[in-house]
Every structure is written in structure tokens, then in C-alpha cells.
Design a protein around this motif. Structure first.
Motif, PDB file in Angstrom:
ATOM      1  N   ASP A 191       1.464  -0.121   9.856  1.00 15.93           N
ATOM      2  CA  ASP A 191       2.362  -0.060  11.286  1.00 15.93           C
ATOM      3  C   ASP A 191       4.188  -0.108  10.198  1.00 15.93           C
ATOM      4  O   ASP A 191       4.853   0.196  10.841  1.00 15.93           O
ATOM      5  N   ASP A 192       3.838  -1.057   9.493  1.00  9.88           N
ATOM      6  CA  ASP A 192       5.253  -0.824   8.880  1.00  9.88           C
ATOM      7  C   ASP A 192       5.309   0.361   8.082  1.00  9.88           C
ATOM      8  O   ASP A 192       7.233   1.240   8.138  1.00  9.88           O
ATOM      9  N   ALA A 193       4.584   1.248   7.911  1.00 10.43           N
ATOM     10  CA  ALA A 193       4.711   2.642   7.418  1.00 10.43           C
ATOM     11  C   ALA A 193       4.843   3.553   8.393  1.00 10.43           C
ATOM     12  O   ALA A 193       5.985   4.331   8.482  1.00 10.43           O
ATOM     13  N   VAL A 194       4.403   4.029   9.577  1.00 11.99           N
ATOM     14  CA  VAL A 194       4.596   4.131  11.016  1.00 11.99           C
ATOM     15  C   VAL A 194       6.057   3.660  11.491  1.00 11.99           C
ATOM     16  O   VAL A 194       6.931   4.726  11.451  1.00 11.99           O
ATOM     17  N   ALA A 195       6.586   2.427  11.658  1.00 10.84           N
ATOM     18  CA  ALA A 195       8.137   2.246  11.334  1.00 10.84           C
ATOM     19  C   ALA A 195       8.913   2.710  11.694  1.00 10.84           C
ATOM     20  O   ALA A 195       9.691   3.239  11.354  1.00 10.84           O
ATOM     21  N   MET A 212       0.880  -1.328  -0.237  1.00 14.31           N
ATOM     22  CA  MET A 212       0.090   0.298   0.080  1.00 14.31           C
ATOM     23  C   MET A 212       0.576   1.205  -0.366  1.00 14.31           C
ATOM     24  O   MET A 212       1.961   1.279   0.395  1.00 14.31           O
ATOM     25  N   ARG A 213       0.071   2.290  -0.502  1.00 15.64           N
ATOM     26  CA  ARG A 213       0.946   3.639  -0.581  1.00 15.64           C
ATOM     27  C   ARG A 213       0.351   4.637   0.600  1.00 15.64           C
ATOM     28  O   ARG A 213      -0.925   4.492   0.927  1.00 15.64           O
ATOM     29  N   TYR A 214       1.236   5.362   1.640  1.00 13.67           N
ATOM     30  CA  TYR A 214       1.384   6.051   2.998  1.00 13.67           C
ATOM     31  C   TYR A 214       1.911   7.760   2.444  1.00 13.67           C
ATOM     32  O   TYR A 214       2.984   7.834   1.523  1.00 13.67           O
ATOM     33  N   VAL A 215       1.009   8.709   2.942  1.00 14.09           N
ATOM     34  CA  VAL A 215       2.064   9.755   2.008  1.00 14.09           C
ATOM     35  C   VAL A 215       2.496  10.233   4.416  1.00 14.09           C
ATOM     36  O   VAL A 215       1.747  10.300   5.060  1.00 14.09           O
ATOM     37  N   MET A 216       3.794  10.532   4.284  1.00 18.27           N
ATOM     38  CA  MET A 216       4.043  11.038   5.716  1.00 18.27           C
ATOM     39  C   MET A 216       4.319  12.373   5.460  1.00 18.27           C
ATOM     40  O   MET A 216       5.230  12.845   4.834  1.00 18.27           O
ATOM     41  N   ILE A 217       3.710  12.870   6.631  1.00 15.20           N
ATOM     42  CA  ILE A 217       3.635  14.268   6.455  1.00 15.20           C
ATOM     43  C   ILE A 217       4.615  14.908   7.592  1.00 15.20           C
ATOM     44  O   ILE A 217       4.439  14.645   8.584  1.00 15.20           O
ATOM     45  N   ILE A 218       5.374  15.494   7.506  1.00 15.28           N
ATOM     46  CA  ILE A 218       6.397  16.345   8.081  1.00 15.28           C
ATOM     47  C   ILE A 218       5.671  17.699   8.697  1.00 15.28           C
ATOM     48  O   ILE A 218       5.474  18.382   8.333  1.00 15.28           O
ATOM     49  N   ALA A 220      13.746  14.005  15.928  1.00 19.49           N
ATOM     50  CA  ALA A 220      14.687  14.266  17.837  1.00 19.49           C
ATOM     51  C   ALA A 220      15.707  15.495  16.925  1.00 19.49           C
ATOM     52  O   ALA A 220      16.022  16.103  18.505  1.00 19.49           O
ATOM     53  N   ALA A 221      15.774  15.394  16.117  1.00 23.35           N
ATOM     54  CA  ALA A 221      17.111  16.960  15.819  1.00 23.35           C
ATOM     55  C   ALA A 221      16.064  17.889  16.214  1.00 23.35           C
ATOM     56  O   ALA A 221      16.920  18.881  17.178  1.00 23.35           O
ATOM     57  N   VAL A 222      14.906  18.658  15.853  1.00 26.87           N
ATOM     58  CA  VAL A 222      14.173  19.811  15.776  1.00 26.87           C
ATOM     59  C   VAL A 222      12.600  19.552  15.716  1.00 26.87           C
ATOM     60  O   VAL A 222      12.153  20.354  15.912  1.00 26.87           O
ATOM     61  N   GLY A 223      12.732  18.241  16.576  1.00 28.61           N
ATOM     62  CA  GLY A 223      11.212  18.232  17.412  1.00 28.61           C
ATOM     63  C   GLY A 223       9.806  17.915  16.705  1.00 28.61           C
ATOM     64  O   GLY A 223       9.584  18.451  16.391  1.00 28.61           O
ATOM     65  N   ASP A 224      10.216  17.699  14.758  1.00 25.32           N
ATOM     66  CA  ASP A 224       9.548  17.647  14.172  1.00 25.32           C
ATOM     67  C   ASP A 224       8.252  16.746  15.007  1.00 25.32           C
ATOM     68  O   ASP A 224       8.874  15.846  15.431  1.00 25.32           O
ATOM     69  N   ARG A 225       7.158  16.791  14.086  1.00 23.36           N
ATOM     70  CA  ARG A 225       5.788  15.966  14.191  1.00 23.36           C
ATOM     71  C   ARG A 225       5.767  15.139  13.190  1.00 23.36           C
ATOM     72  O   ARG A 225       5.653  15.647  12.213  1.00 23.36           O
ATOM     73  N   VAL A 226       5.279  13.501  12.715  1.00 22.44           N
ATOM     74  CA  VAL A 226       4.812  12.960  11.609  1.00 22.44           C
ATOM     75  C   VAL A 226       3.851  12.497  11.384  1.00 22.44           C
ATOM     76  O   VAL A 226       3.972  11.603  12.660  1.00 22.44           O
ATOM     77  N   GLU A 227       2.936  12.855  10.174  1.00 22.20           N
ATOM     78  CA  GLU A 227       2.357  12.078  10.291  1.00 22.20           C
ATOM     79  C   GLU A 227       1.494  11.694   9.174  1.00 22.20           C
ATOM     80  O   GLU A 227       2.539  11.443   8.200  1.00 22.20           O
ATOM     81  N   VAL A 228       1.326   9.981   9.377  1.00 19.64           N
ATOM     82  CA  VAL A 228       0.746   9.021   7.833  1.00 19.64           C
ATOM     83  C   VAL A 228      -0.066   8.893   7.915  1.00 19.64           C
ATOM     84  O   VAL A 228      -1.010   8.177   8.837  1.00 19.64           O
ATOM     85  N   ARG A 229       0.039   8.274   6.711  1.00 18.86           N
ATOM     86  CA  ARG A 229      -1.229   8.941   6.551  1.00 18.86           C
ATOM     87  C   ARG A 229      -2.282   7.232   4.908  1.00 18.86           C
ATOM     88  O   ARG A 229      -0.860   7.941   3.929  1.00 18.86           O
ATOM     89  N   PRO A 230      -2.977   7.097   4.874  1.00 14.28           N
ATOM     90  CA  PRO A 230      -3.035   5.882   3.976  1.00 14.28           C
ATOM     91  C   PRO A 230      -3.129   7.100   2.559  1.00 14.28           C
ATOM     92  O   PRO A 230      -4.074   7.174   3.023  1.00 14.28           O
ATOM     93  N   VAL A 231      -2.574   6.689   1.283  1.00 16.13           N
ATOM     94  CA  VAL A 231      -3.598   6.764   0.350  1.00 16.13           C
ATOM     95  C   VAL A 231      -4.917   6.093  -0.023  1.00 16.13           C
ATOM     96  O   VAL A 231      -4.779   5.290   0.127  1.00 16.13           O
ATOM     97  N   LEU A 232      -5.579   7.281  -0.355  1.00 17.08           N
ATOM     98  CA  LEU A 232      -6.460   6.745  -0.794  1.00 17.08           C
ATOM     99  C   LEU A 232      -6.835   6.402  -2.449  1.00 17.08           C
ATOM    100  O   LEU A 232      -6.395   7.163  -2.820  1.00 17.08           O
ATOM    101  N   GLU A 233      -6.799   4.582  -2.782  1.00 21.41           N
ATOM    102  CA  GLU A 233      -7.155   4.639  -4.004  1.00 21.41           C
ATOM    103  C   GLU A 233      -8.752   4.329  -4.925  1.00 21.41           C
ATOM    104  O   GLU A 233      -9.223   4.044  -4.136  1.00 21.41           O
ATOM    105  N   ARG A 234      -8.600   5.372  -5.725  1.00 23.90           N
ATOM    106  CA  ARG A 234      -9.881   5.138  -6.609  1.00 23.90           C
ATOM    107  C   ARG A 234      -9.690   4.186  -8.184  1.00 23.90           C
ATOM    108  O   ARG A 234      -8.547   4.422  -8.740  1.00 23.90           O
ATOM    109  N   LEU A 282       5.553   6.596   1.043  1.00 25.32           N
ATOM    110  CA  LEU A 282       6.179   5.613   1.510  1.00 25.32           C
ATOM    111  C   LEU A 282       5.149   4.638   0.512  1.00 25.32           C
ATOM    112  O   LEU A 282       3.729   4.466   0.701  1.00 25.32           O
ATOM    113  N   ILE A 283       5.967   3.863   0.982  1.00 29.89           N
ATOM    114  CA  ILE A 283       5.598   1.523   0.608  1.00 29.89           C
ATOM    115  C   ILE A 283       5.759   1.454   1.408  1.00 29.89           C
ATOM    116  O   ILE A 283       7.226   0.926   1.828  1.00 29.89           O
TER     117      ILE A 283
END
Length: 117
Positions: free
Chosen positions: A90-94, A1-7, A103-117, A84-85
Motif C-alpha cells: 500500500d505504501d509502494a502504491v501510494a 521491502m523492495r518493490y518495482v514500479m513498472i511504467i 495524468a500527463a500522458v496516460g501511463d499506467r504503473v504496475e507495482v510488484r514486490p521484489v522476490l527476495e531469495r 521503490l523502498i
């Protein structure tokens, strides 16, 4: 599956006064590691500061309006995204959990599945 990692983070940490020493080397190594592992799809981008943005939306008369900057002022901004692929969320979050900016600047990362149509 495809996911997007949003920084997401405080953009002042990304530009002022400068990034922590070695961070971009860590980011480059991160890209290399996960690309070789087959976890990164082509695509993704680091975004310029929010001050360069234009927001397009409906005006009070229903006509489209364009304003300078982001629509809402927030403490945290979207700084970029990575495709991400992964086998599952859980794999994408890992993969996302190893992002050097956390760790370096305090980023948070949101992981969301890509909607496949």
C-alpha cells in the motif's frame, strides 16, 4: 521491502511529437521528493523505443533464436522501471500513484514486490 514500479503506456505519447511542456520538470521533482523521503532505491531506467529491442527465445528446433523488436505487438509498452523502498504494498502504491505520467500522458504503473531469495 523492495518493490518495482513498472511504467506502462503507449510509447508514441512518450516520443511523438513531444512530451507535454513541463512534464520532465515534474518527473524530476517527483524523483527529488521521493528520494528525499527514502522511498527510492538506487536504480531504475527509462527504456528506448521497442523498435530497438531484440527478443531472445527458443526456436522451433530448440535452439536459441534472436528476433528484432518485441516478442508481441501490444498497444502498451514498458517504458521504464523504478526501484521503490516501502513499508508494504500500500505504501509502494501510494508513491506510484503520484507518478506525473499518469495524468500527463496516460501511463499506467504496475507495482510488484521484489522476490527476495
Amino acid at each position: 521491502m523492495r518493490y518495482v514500479m513498472i511504467i506502462v503506456g503507449d510509447e508514441t505519447a512518450w516520443y511523438e511529437p513531444k512530451l507535454p511542456d513541463g512534464l520532465m520538470d515534474e518527473v524530476g521533482a517527483w524523483w527529488g521528493k521521493w528520494f528525499e523521503a527514502g522511498k527510492l532505491a538506487d536504480g531504475g531506467a527509462e527504456l528506448q523505443r521497442t523498435a530497438t529491442a531484440k527478443t531472445v527465445g527458443p526456436g522451433p528446433d530448440g535452439r536459441t533464436t534472436v528476433t528484432d523488436g518485441p516478442f508481441v505487438e501490444l498497444k502498451e509498452q514498458v517504458g521504464g522501471f523504478i526501484h521503490l523502498i516501502a513499508d508494504d504494498i500500500d505504501d509502494a502504491v501510494a508513491v506510484a500513484a503520484t507518478w506525473p505520467g499518469i495524468a500527463a500522458v496516460g501511463d499506467r504503473v504496475e507495482v510488484r514486490p521484489v522476490l527476495e531469495r
